[in-house]
Design a protein around this motif. Sequence first.
Motif, PDB file in Angstrom:
ATOM      1  N   PHE A 162       0.824  -1.212   0.000  1.00  0.00           N
ATOM      2  CA  PHE A 162       0.000   0.000   0.000  1.00  0.00           C
ATOM      3  C   PHE A 162       0.862   1.270   0.000  1.00  0.00           C
ATOM      4  O   PHE A 162       0.868   2.022  -0.981  1.00  0.00           O
ATOM      5  N   ILE A 163       1.634   1.501   1.041  1.00  0.00           N
ATOM      6  CA  ILE A 163       2.419   2.740   1.155  1.00  0.00           C
ATOM      7  C   ILE A 163       3.617   2.784   0.192  1.00  0.00           C
ATOM      8  O   ILE A 163       3.776   3.771  -0.547  1.00  0.00           O
ATOM      9  N   PRO A 164       4.493   1.766   0.158  1.00  0.00           N
ATOM     10  CA  PRO A 164       5.672   1.846  -0.721  1.00  0.00           C
ATOM     11  C   PRO A 164       5.358   2.104  -2.197  1.00  0.00           C
ATOM     12  O   PRO A 164       6.061   2.906  -2.831  1.00  0.00           O
ATOM     13  N   GLY A 195      -8.197  -2.293   8.559  1.00  0.00           N
ATOM     14  CA  GLY A 195      -7.725  -0.912   8.588  1.00  0.00           C
ATOM     15  C   GLY A 195      -6.377  -0.753   7.908  1.00  0.00           C
ATOM     16  O   GLY A 195      -5.658  -1.720   7.672  1.00  0.00           O
ATOM     17  N   ILE A 196      -6.054   0.509   7.568  1.00  0.00           N
ATOM     18  CA  ILE A 196      -4.806   0.783   6.856  1.00  0.00           C
ATOM     19  C   ILE A 196      -3.625   0.808   7.831  1.00  0.00           C
ATOM     20  O   ILE A 196      -3.808   0.699   9.041  1.00  0.00           O
ATOM     21  N   ALA A 221      -6.276  -0.318  -4.611  1.00  0.00           N
ATOM     22  CA  ALA A 221      -6.993  -1.594  -4.530  1.00  0.00           C
ATOM     23  C   ALA A 221      -6.646  -2.322  -3.232  1.00  0.00           C
ATOM     24  O   ALA A 221      -7.521  -2.910  -2.574  1.00  0.00           O
ATOM     25  N   VAL A 222      -5.376  -2.281  -2.846  1.00  0.00           N
ATOM     26  CA  VAL A 222      -4.958  -2.902  -1.582  1.00  0.00           C
ATOM     27  C   VAL A 222      -5.583  -2.153  -0.401  1.00  0.00           C
ATOM     28  O   VAL A 222      -5.993  -2.774   0.593  1.00  0.00           O
ATOM     29  N   LEU A 225      -9.410  -2.000   4.163  1.00  0.00           N
ATOM     30  CA  LEU A 225     -10.518  -1.343   4.851  1.00  0.00           C
ATOM     31  C   LEU A 225     -11.769  -2.207   4.905  1.00  0.00           C
ATOM     32  O   LEU A 225     -12.535  -2.148   5.883  1.00  0.00           O
ATOM     33  N   LEU A 226     -11.984  -3.030   3.874  1.00  0.00           N
ATOM     34  CA  LEU A 226     -13.275  -3.712   3.757  1.00  0.00           C
ATOM     35  C   LEU A 226     -13.205  -5.231   3.676  1.00  0.00           C
ATOM     36  O   LEU A 226     -14.136  -5.917   4.113  1.00  0.00           O
TER      37      LEU A 226
END
Length: 663
Positions: free
Chosen positions: A123-125, A313-314, A413-414, A419-420
Amino acid sequence: MGNADNYGYPSVMNNNNGENTGIHRVEIPPPQPFFKSLKNTVKETLFPDDPLKQFKNQKPLRKFILGVQYFFPIFEWGSRYNFGFFKADLIAGITIASLAIPQGISYAKLANLPPILGLYSSFIPPLVYALMGSSRDLAVGTVAVGSLLMASMLGAEVNPAENPTLYLHLAFTATFFTGLFEVALGFFRLGFIVDFLSHATIVGFMGGAATVVILQQLKGILGLEHFTHATDVVSVLRSVFAQTHAWRWESAVLGFCFLFYLMLAKFLSQKRPKLFWVSAMAPLTSVVLGTILVYITHAEKHGVAVIGELKKGINPPSIMDLSFGSKYMTTAIKTGIVTGVIALAEGIAVGRSFAMFKNYHIDGNKEMIAFGMMNIVGSCTSCYLTTGPFSRSAVNFNAGCKTAVSNIVMALAVMVTLLLLTPLFHFTPLVVLSSIIIAAMLGLIDYNAAIHLWHVDKFDFLVCMSAYIGVVFGNIEIGLVMAVGLSLLRVLLSVARPRTLVLGNIPNSMIYRNVEHYPNTNNVPGVLILDIGAPIFFTNSSYLRERISRWIDDEEDKLKSSGETTLQYVILDMGAVGNIDTSGISMFEEVKKNLDRRDLKLVLANPGAEVMKKLNKSKFIETLGQEWMFLTVGEAVIACNFMLHSCKPISSEDGSQKWSNNV
C-alpha cells in the motif's frame, strides 16, 4: 646496436608494401592543475552520466523546477498524462493488485511476520515509488528472496515464535537501515557497488534461494506444525522425514491440486502471451477458491491450517517501534545492508530490462533513492522490505501499463482490501499460500541461464554454482559470500595476471594481431611485438616483468634453433594500458636495464595520455628516449626495420650476430 639519435631515421619511410608512411611523434600531454585533474577523476567515477548537465545555463526558477522533477519524476511526466494512459494504467493496476494481495500475504508468512504486513507493504511503498521512481513498468512490492533473507538473518538471533514483538520491531528497524543504505548509495552516486553482484552470482543466488524457499513450503504443503528454522537442504529434509507420522494428506492433496492449477495457468500464459491475465489472476483465484472450499467443508477442523483473523484498517504508524537502542542493533544493520544489496540488484535489473523493451532510460542512482525512501517511509508505517519483483513487474508490463500510475491503482486496490475485505481472508488455507510461493519460485530457478554460462564461460558457471550450492547446503549468507568472493577473485586475477600476447603482421596490411588468433600472420625479423592487456599497477608489475623476460627468452631460443636473424627490438603495445603507477614505472626501468644488458632495444607503441604524463614526470622518457615511442605498432615496426637496414651484422664472441651502424 645503436641509438635512433645516431641513425636519424626520416619522418617518412616505406612500409612493407613500398608505400610512404609518416612517423608521428608521440606527444606529452599538457600539464593539468592537480585539483582540475582530481575534479575530472571524481566526476568520471561518481557522475559518468553528468546529471547536472540539464541545470547548466538555466535561470534559478527553472533550476528549482528541474530539481523537483529530478527527485520527483511524476511532476515531469504528469503534465503529459492523458485519459488513454489512465485506462491502460487502471487495467494494469487492478491486474497486479490481484497478484499483489495473495503474494503479499504469502511472503509475509515466509518472513515469519504477521500476514497483514504483506498487505501493508503493498500500500504505502508503491505510492512513494510512483512519486519518486523513474521506471514506467516496475511494480513495487515484497519479494520472496528478501523475505527469506530477513527470516534467516533475524531468526538466527531472535525466535519469532517465542518473541514475536521484538522480531517485528527488528524487521522494521532492518527495513529502515535498508532504506538508509539505498538512499546513501544513490545520493553519493555509489551505485556501481551493486555491480559487484555479477549476472552469474545473481542467477546462482536466486536459484539457490528459490530452492530453499520451495523446501520451506513443505511445512505448509504437508500441514506440519513444527519445523526447523534452518534453511539448508539437509536440515529441512531431516525435519520433513522425521515427522512422517504428522503429514496431513488433506493438506497435501489440496496443495498439489492448487500447485497444478497455478503451473497450468503459467504454462497457458507462456504459450499464448495474450492470455497473460490467466496467470496473473491465478493466485487470487486460488485464494478465493481455497477460502470457499475450507469455509464450506470446515477443513480447518481436519488439519488444514488457515490464516485466521487479519486486522482491519490501513497501516498503523510504527516509527516508535524502531529499535535503535536494542542489543540486536548490529543484526538489524547487517540484515538491512545485505537485503538492501539484493533488493537493489533485483529492482534495478528488472527496471532496466523493461526500459530497454520500451526504449527509454532509467537513472540507477535515482532508482536507489526512490527504493530507499519507500523503505524508510515503509519502516515507519508497518511495512517491511520492498523492491521491484520481476513477476509482478512482468505482469504490469504485459498488462499494458503506461506509467507509474499503475502502482497507485494497485495501492488503492490494496487499501480497499485493508478497509473492507480483510475478514474474508480468515479461512484462507496456508497450503494455498505455500502453493503460490512454490509456483512463483520455480520460475526463479533458471537452469537455461546456468547451461548458457557453462557453454560461454566456465568460471562464471563456477561462480553461479558456488552461489547455488552455498545457499542450498549452507545458508544464504554463505552462498552470497562465496559467489561475491569468487567474482572478486576473478577481478583480482585479471588485474594481477593480465594477458600478454605476441603480435604478428597480417599480410598486405599495417595491422598487427595475436598470432594464436590469426595463424597466418607474419613475424617481423629481428622484432618481438608484445601486447600488454591491462593497466600496470603494483599488483601485476612483477608478473609482467617476469612474463616479458620469458617471452624474450622463448623468442631468442626459437630464433637460435632456426638460424634466423637474431632478436634486436622488443616492441610493447601499450594500447590497453590505461594507467600506470610507480611500481609499473619501476618495472619498465628494470625491463630496460635487462634489455640493455642483452643488447636489445625497448620500444613503446601507442601509450595513452595518462601513461605518457607519468612516464614523463618520472624521467623514464628521457631514459628511454622519446624517439623510441610511437603512435602505432605499425610505425614502430617501420622504424625498427629502418634501423635494422641501417646496420651491418658483426659476429660476437659467442658466434651470434649483432648489429652496428653503417655510418
